[in-house]
Design a protein around this motif. Structure first.
Motif, PDB file in Angstrom:
ATOM      1  N   GLU A 301      62.633  43.674  41.599  1.00  0.00           N
ATOM      2  CA  GLU A 301      63.175  42.602  42.426  1.00  0.00           C
ATOM      3  C   GLU A 301      62.362  41.317  42.303  1.00  0.00           C
ATOM      4  OE1 GLU A 301      63.357  44.179  46.342  1.00  0.00           O
ATOM      5  OE2 GLU A 301      65.198  45.325  45.964  1.00  0.00           O
ATOM      6  N   ALA A 302      61.068  41.460  42.012  1.00  0.00           N
ATOM      7  CA  ALA A 302      60.218  40.279  41.881  1.00  0.00           C
ATOM      8  C   ALA A 302      60.365  39.599  40.524  1.00  0.00           C
ATOM      9  CB  ALA A 302      58.757  40.662  42.102  1.00  0.00           C
ATOM     10  N   GLY A 303      61.138  40.202  39.625  1.00  0.00           N
ATOM     11  CA  GLY A 303      61.447  39.546  38.360  1.00  0.00           C
ATOM     12  C   GLY A 303      60.511  39.857  37.212  1.00  0.00           C
ATOM     13  N   SER A 304      59.873  41.034  37.221  1.00  0.00           N
ATOM     14  CA  SER A 304      58.984  41.401  36.120  1.00  0.00           C
ATOM     15  C   SER A 304      59.759  41.442  34.807  1.00  0.00           C
ATOM     16  CB  SER A 304      58.356  42.771  36.400  1.00  0.00           C
ATOM     17  OG  SER A 304      57.602  43.209  35.287  1.00  0.00           O
ATOM     18  N   LYS A 305      59.170  40.840  33.759  1.00  0.00           N
ATOM     19  CA  LYS A 305      59.830  40.770  32.453  1.00  0.00           C
ATOM     20  C   LYS A 305      59.194  41.675  31.409  1.00  0.00           C
ATOM     21  CE  LYS A 305      62.621  37.489  33.831  1.00  0.00           C
ATOM     22  NZ  LYS A 305      64.058  37.751  34.046  1.00  0.00           N
ATOM     23  N   SER A 306      57.904  41.970  31.577  1.00  0.00           N
ATOM     24  CA  SER A 306      57.210  42.770  30.574  1.00  0.00           C
ATOM     25  C   SER A 306      56.078  43.544  31.236  1.00  0.00           C
ATOM     26  CB  SER A 306      56.645  41.869  29.465  1.00  0.00           C
ATOM     27  OG  SER A 306      55.539  41.133  29.952  1.00  0.00           O
ATOM     28  N   ARG A 307      55.403  44.372  30.440  1.00  0.00           N
ATOM     29  CA  ARG A 307      54.297  45.164  30.987  1.00  0.00           C
ATOM     30  C   ARG A 307      53.049  44.327  31.244  1.00  0.00           C
ATOM     31  NH1 ARG A 307      56.450  48.255  27.051  1.00  0.00           N
ATOM     32  NH2 ARG A 307      54.680  47.987  25.614  1.00  0.00           N
ATOM     33  N   TRP A 308      53.094  43.034  30.895  1.00  0.00           N
ATOM     34  CA  TRP A 308      51.990  42.156  31.262  1.00  0.00           C
ATOM     35  C   TRP A 308      51.851  42.058  32.777  1.00  0.00           C
ATOM     36  CZ3 TRP A 308      47.961  40.180  28.834  1.00  0.00           C
ATOM     37  CH2 TRP A 308      47.969  40.132  27.448  1.00  0.00           C
ATOM     38  N   THR A 309      52.933  42.347  33.491  1.00  0.00           N
ATOM     39  CA  THR A 309      52.859  42.331  34.957  1.00  0.00           C
ATOM     40  C   THR A 309      51.762  43.263  35.453  1.00  0.00           C
ATOM     41  OG1 THR A 309      55.236  41.879  35.100  1.00  0.00           O
ATOM     42  CG2 THR A 309      54.166  42.712  37.073  1.00  0.00           C
ATOM     43  N   LEU A 310      51.645  44.451  34.846  1.00  0.00           N
ATOM     44  CA  LEU A 310      50.618  45.400  35.272  1.00  0.00           C
ATOM     45  C   LEU A 310      49.218  44.872  34.990  1.00  0.00           C
ATOM     46  CD1 LEU A 310      52.161  48.836  34.207  1.00  0.00           C
ATOM     47  CD2 LEU A 310      52.172  47.744  36.449  1.00  0.00           C
ATOM     48  N   VAL A 311      49.070  44.103  33.931  1.00  0.00           N
ATOM     49  CA  VAL A 311      47.768  43.482  33.649  1.00  0.00           C
ATOM     50  C   VAL A 311      47.412  42.515  34.774  1.00  0.00           C
ATOM     51  CG1 VAL A 311      46.471  42.068  32.014  1.00  0.00           C
ATOM     52  CG2 VAL A 311      48.129  43.752  31.176  1.00  0.00           C
ATOM     53  N   PHE A 312      48.387  41.744  35.216  1.00  0.00           N
ATOM     54  CA  PHE A 312      48.129  40.806  36.311  1.00  0.00           C
ATOM     55  C   PHE A 312      47.863  41.539  37.620  1.00  0.00           C
ATOM     56  CE2 PHE A 312      50.933  37.941  33.605  1.00  0.00           C
ATOM     57  CZ  PHE A 312      49.845  37.254  33.067  1.00  0.00           C
ATOM     58  N   VAL A 313      48.579  42.650  37.854  1.00  0.00           N
ATOM     59  CA  VAL A 313      48.313  43.444  39.063  1.00  0.00           C
ATOM     60  C   VAL A 313      46.870  43.927  39.059  1.00  0.00           C
ATOM     61  CG1 VAL A 313      48.854  45.588  40.272  1.00  0.00           C
ATOM     62  CG2 VAL A 313      50.709  44.198  39.359  1.00  0.00           C
ATOM     63  N   ALA A 314      46.413  44.431  37.917  1.00  0.00           N
ATOM     64  CA  ALA A 314      45.028  44.903  37.822  1.00  0.00           C
ATOM     65  C   ALA A 314      44.042  43.767  38.081  1.00  0.00           C
ATOM     66  CB  ALA A 314      44.782  45.522  36.447  1.00  0.00           C
ATOM     67  N   GLY A 315      44.368  42.563  37.589  1.00  0.00           N
ATOM     68  CA  GLY A 315      43.495  41.410  37.833  1.00  0.00           C
ATOM     69  C   GLY A 315      43.393  41.070  39.306  1.00  0.00           C
ATOM     70  N   PHE A 316      44.521  41.082  39.997  1.00  0.00           N
ATOM     71  CA  PHE A 316      44.513  40.804  41.435  1.00  0.00           C
ATOM     72  C   PHE A 316      43.772  41.904  42.204  1.00  0.00           C
ATOM     73  CE2 PHE A 316      48.342  38.166  40.395  1.00  0.00           C
ATOM     74  CZ  PHE A 316      47.805  36.961  40.813  1.00  0.00           C
ATOM     75  N   MET A 317      43.918  43.154  41.751  1.00  0.00           N
ATOM     76  CA  MET A 317      43.198  44.251  42.411  1.00  0.00           C
ATOM     77  C   MET A 317      41.688  44.088  42.245  1.00  0.00           C
ATOM     78  SD  MET A 317      45.389  46.159  43.909  1.00  0.00           S
ATOM     79  CE  MET A 317      44.355  47.568  44.277  1.00  0.00           C
ATOM     80  N   LEU A 318      41.252  43.642  41.062  1.00  0.00           N
ATOM     81  CA  LEU A 318      39.825  43.398  40.839  1.00  0.00           C
ATOM     82  C   LEU A 318      39.324  42.303  41.771  1.00  0.00           C
ATOM     83  CD1 LEU A 318      37.251  43.914  39.212  1.00  0.00           C
ATOM     84  CD2 LEU A 318      38.076  42.234  37.542  1.00  0.00           C
ATOM     85  N   LEU A 319      40.107  41.255  41.936  1.00  0.00           N
ATOM     86  CA  LEU A 319      39.735  40.172  42.853  1.00  0.00           C
ATOM     87  C   LEU A 319      39.623  40.695  44.275  1.00  0.00           C
ATOM     88  CD1 LEU A 319      39.217  37.121  43.104  1.00  0.00           C
ATOM     89  CD2 LEU A 319      41.688  36.825  43.471  1.00  0.00           C
ATOM     90  N   ALA A 320      40.563  41.564  44.673  1.00  0.00           N
ATOM     91  CA  ALA A 320      40.521  42.135  46.023  1.00  0.00           C
ATOM     92  C   ALA A 320      39.267  42.977  46.221  1.00  0.00           C
ATOM     93  CB  ALA A 320      41.766  42.987  46.257  1.00  0.00           C
ATOM     94  N   MET A 321      38.880  43.733  45.199  1.00  0.00           N
ATOM     95  CA  MET A 321      37.662  44.546  45.303  1.00  0.00           C
ATOM     96  C   MET A 321      36.440  43.676  45.548  1.00  0.00           C
ATOM     97  SD  MET A 321      38.242  47.400  42.308  1.00  0.00           S
ATOM     98  CE  MET A 321      36.492  47.756  42.284  1.00  0.00           C
ATOM     99  N   LEU A 322      36.384  42.529  44.894  1.00  0.00           N
ATOM    100  CA  LEU A 322      35.225  41.647  45.037  1.00  0.00           C
ATOM    101  C   LEU A 322      35.179  40.990  46.413  1.00  0.00           C
ATOM    102  CD1 LEU A 322      35.328  39.948  41.511  1.00  0.00           C
ATOM    103  CD2 LEU A 322      33.845  41.810  42.271  1.00  0.00           C
ATOM    104  N   LEU A 323      36.348  40.761  47.012  1.00  0.00           N
ATOM    105  CA  LEU A 323      36.396  40.018  48.273  1.00  0.00           C
ATOM    106  C   LEU A 323      36.441  40.902  49.515  1.00  0.00           C
ATOM    107  CD1 LEU A 323      38.982  37.229  47.291  1.00  0.00           C
ATOM    108  CD2 LEU A 323      36.479  37.078  47.293  1.00  0.00           C
ATOM    109  N   LEU A 324      36.909  42.143  49.375  1.00  0.00           N
ATOM    110  CA  LEU A 324      37.198  42.956  50.563  1.00  0.00           C
ATOM    111  C   LEU A 324      36.195  44.082  50.814  1.00  0.00           C
ATOM    112  CD1 LEU A 324      41.067  43.348  50.233  1.00  0.00           C
ATOM    113  CD2 LEU A 324      39.813  41.735  51.651  1.00  0.00           C
ATOM    114  N   ALA A 325      35.159  44.189  50.014  1.00  0.00           N
ATOM    115  CA  ALA A 325      34.253  45.330  50.149  1.00  0.00           C
ATOM    116  C   ALA A 325      33.676  45.442  51.545  1.00  0.00           C
ATOM    117  CB  ALA A 325      33.134  45.224  49.122  1.00  0.00           C
ATOM    118  N   GLU A 326      33.151  44.358  52.102  1.00  0.00           N
ATOM    119  CA  GLU A 326      32.518  44.416  53.427  1.00  0.00           C
ATOM    120  C   GLU A 326      33.537  44.524  54.561  1.00  0.00           C
ATOM    121  OE1 GLU A 326      29.390  41.855  56.181  1.00  0.00           O
ATOM    122  OE2 GLU A 326      29.594  41.410  54.042  1.00  0.00           O
TER     123      GLU A 326
END
Length: 553
Positions: A301-326
């Motif tokens: 529904e969000a309009g994913s076109k290719s498997r690069w979407t999962l690469v971006f999801v992983a990038g956002f998850m890494l950012l969340a890990m760095l910001l949300l640990a505490e």
């Protein structure tokens, strides 16, 4: 190209918002520290993106697999942590899927019929929700089956303050779904978690309520799983069940969305992608992963076109890990449990049971039995019941070939079942149609079924001289089927009847000719069923030489 990247980036951001709370919740549901869910949402996504085929499969921790993992890790030997067990389990799941991909066993997805799969998923959904109710109420009760959970709940009380937090969280999540705003409904779990963390950190409102607790440094732990032969042997049966369920459910989700999008899905590539993802999880502190229906729908529904979407999801998850640990250390567990309960029950429906019961009662019963086995017995028993039940129903349906007596629709050259249409039948010929291939599962009763149809014809129409069998639906005849045809030929000869075929498919005809079966048994062959009927009227019997081009039929 730029538009595709922009669409994939936006879809990745949207799905990461949903994946953050689900990763934490499903890790804890599996009896693992919450950071394990975050680790399982990084490199496994990249591994699948490299080898998988679906641009919209939302890979990561999954609720049903989390329940299976919890049961698998419940019997670990002393001294082995749940985290170590999860790494071994992920490695075995990845290894089994890789071996199956190497041997081209992607057809294993057929072991579970749709009723068995839905029954398992619905039963697991109810069990997951039930297992989180004690956490939501502040109770220490645990159990892998409903009776065990109820017994434990009787022995433990509830904490009113925890129940208040959990109840309020459930109400807020349900209200977000009733606003009609999809965006708000998707963001609600994350917003609720952030709000709960702030309240817990800066006010005394959460005093006495269980919290997630201090997390270790969220640095990706790269390394091999524990190399303990006894542990690997102990977890192997559970890994086989997790691998089967993960592949079957992921493939079902991916195929459904591929059909909706008009795309081609490669089951073998899906198996390779899931194998690589689980192996990556085992090397980076994660847990077994699979495709999630809710996240996959969201990617679509969000309009994913290719498997690069999962690469971006992983990038956002890494950012969340760095910001949300505490801040994550202050998240109240009842709030996390509430997100699980609302999320899993949102996909539960009783409609599948009623529809299956009305359409095919045996399959409806199988669906209900598998659900009951999940709730009352165990995950392994439920999967075994689903596989055995699916195979048993298949054998039951094919144990006797369906042979219809057919006649000509007046004024046409079409032949239909005499029980469904007003048709014309000639006394001297019994027209029959075999509606399936003749293989070892169904061929044994062929002669009895055909002779029963001959007796019907003799009683209702007249005394026949030959039996003309329309073979168009027959795609394959194995050695058992060939033996059944020989027995049928003998039985008909005893009755004074000739056996004749019409509309035999080319590959089947090639096999029969390769051993000279038609000539040896003097079986006449007709290009069309109508030709065979008319041959009887004019006493014409075409020779096999008329059809000597291999595969022409």
């Amino acid at each position: 190209m730029r538009a595709t990247w922009r669409a994939d980036l936006m879809a990745g951001a949207v799905v990461a918002v949903l994946l953050i709370p689900q990763s934490l919740a499903y890790a804890m549901l599996a009896g693992l520290p919450p950071q394990v869910g975050l680790y399982a949402s990084l490199l496994p996504l990249l591994a699948y993106a490299a080898l998988g085929s679906s641009p919209v499969l939302g890979l990561g921790p999954v609720a049903v697999l989390a329940l299976m993992i919890a049961q698998a890790l419940g019997g670990l030997p002393p001294g082995v942590s749940a985290e170590a067990g999860a790494l071994v389990l992920a490695a075995e799941v990845g290894g089994l899927l890789a071996l199956a991909a190497l041997l081209r066993l992607d057809a294993l997805s057929s072991l579970l019929s749709v009723p068995a799969l839905r029954g398992f998923e619905n039963g697991a959904t109810l069990m997951i929700a039930a297992s989180q109710v004690p956490v939501l109420l502040g109770s220490a009760a645990t159990g892998s089956t409903l009776p065990a959970l109820v017994r434990a709940a009787v022995q433990h009380g509830i904490a009113p303050l925890s129940a208040a937090w959990g109840g309020a969280a459930v109400v807020l999540l349900l209200l977000s779904r009733r606003t009609g705003s999809r965006t708000l409904a998707r963001l609600a779990p994350l917003l609720l978690m952030i709000g709960a963390m702030l309240l817990s950190t800066f006010t005394p409102a959460a005093r006495g309520v269980a919290e997630v607790g201090a997390l270790p440094s969220l640095a990706l732990p790269v390394g091999l799983p524990l190399l303990d032969a006894a542990l690997w042997r102990n977890l192997l049966p559970s890994a086989a069940l997790v691998a089967l369920m993960g592949f079957v459910s992921s493939l079902a989700v991916a195929e459904s969305l591929a059909q909706r999008r008009g795309e081609k899905l490669l089951p073998a590539a899906e198996m390779r992608g899931l194998a690589a993802a689980n192996l990556a999880a085992s090397l980076t502190g994660g847990m077994p992963v699979a495709g999630s229906f809710s996240r996959s729908i969201l990617l679509h529904e969000a309009g994913s076109k290719s498997r690069w979407t999962l690469v971006f999801v992983a990038g956002f998850m890494l950012l969340a890990m760095l910001l949300l640990a505490e801040p994550l250390a202050h998240l109240p567990k009842p709030v996390l449990a509430a997100t699980i309960v609302v999320a899993v029950l949102g996909g539960f429906t009783l409609g599948h049971y009623g529809e299956a019961w009305r359409y095919a009662r045996a399959e409806g019963l199988l669906m209900a039995a598998v659900s009951a086995a999940v709730l009352l017995w165990s995950i392994g028993a439920a999967l075994a019941l689903g596989v055995v039940g699916s195979i048993a129903l298949l054998i039951q349906r094919t144990a006797q070939p369906h042979v219809a007596r057919i006649g000509r629709v007046p004024g046409t050259q079409h032949y239909r079942n005499v029980e469904r249409y007003a048709v014309e039948c000639q006394p001297e010929v019994v027209g029959l149609r075999i509606d399936e291939s003749l293989v070892f599962t169904n061929s044994r009763g062929l002669a009895d079924v055909v002779l029963a149809r001959v007796r019907e014809h003799r009683a209702l129409v007249g005394t026949p001289q030959r039996v003309l069998m329309l073979m168009a639906p027959v795609n394959h005849i194995d050695v058992s089927g060939l033996t059944a045809l020989q027995e049928l030929h003998t039985a008909l000869r005893i009755e004074g009847l000739r056996l004749e075929f019409s509309e035999v498919k080319g590959p089947v005809l090639d096999r029969l000719r390769a051993i000279g079966w038609l000539e040896r048994h003097d079986v006449s062959l007709y290009l069309s069923h109508h030709d065979g009927i008319q041959a009887g009227e004019h006493d014409l019997r075409p020779s096999l030489a008329d059809h000597d081009a291999p595969g022409q039929l």
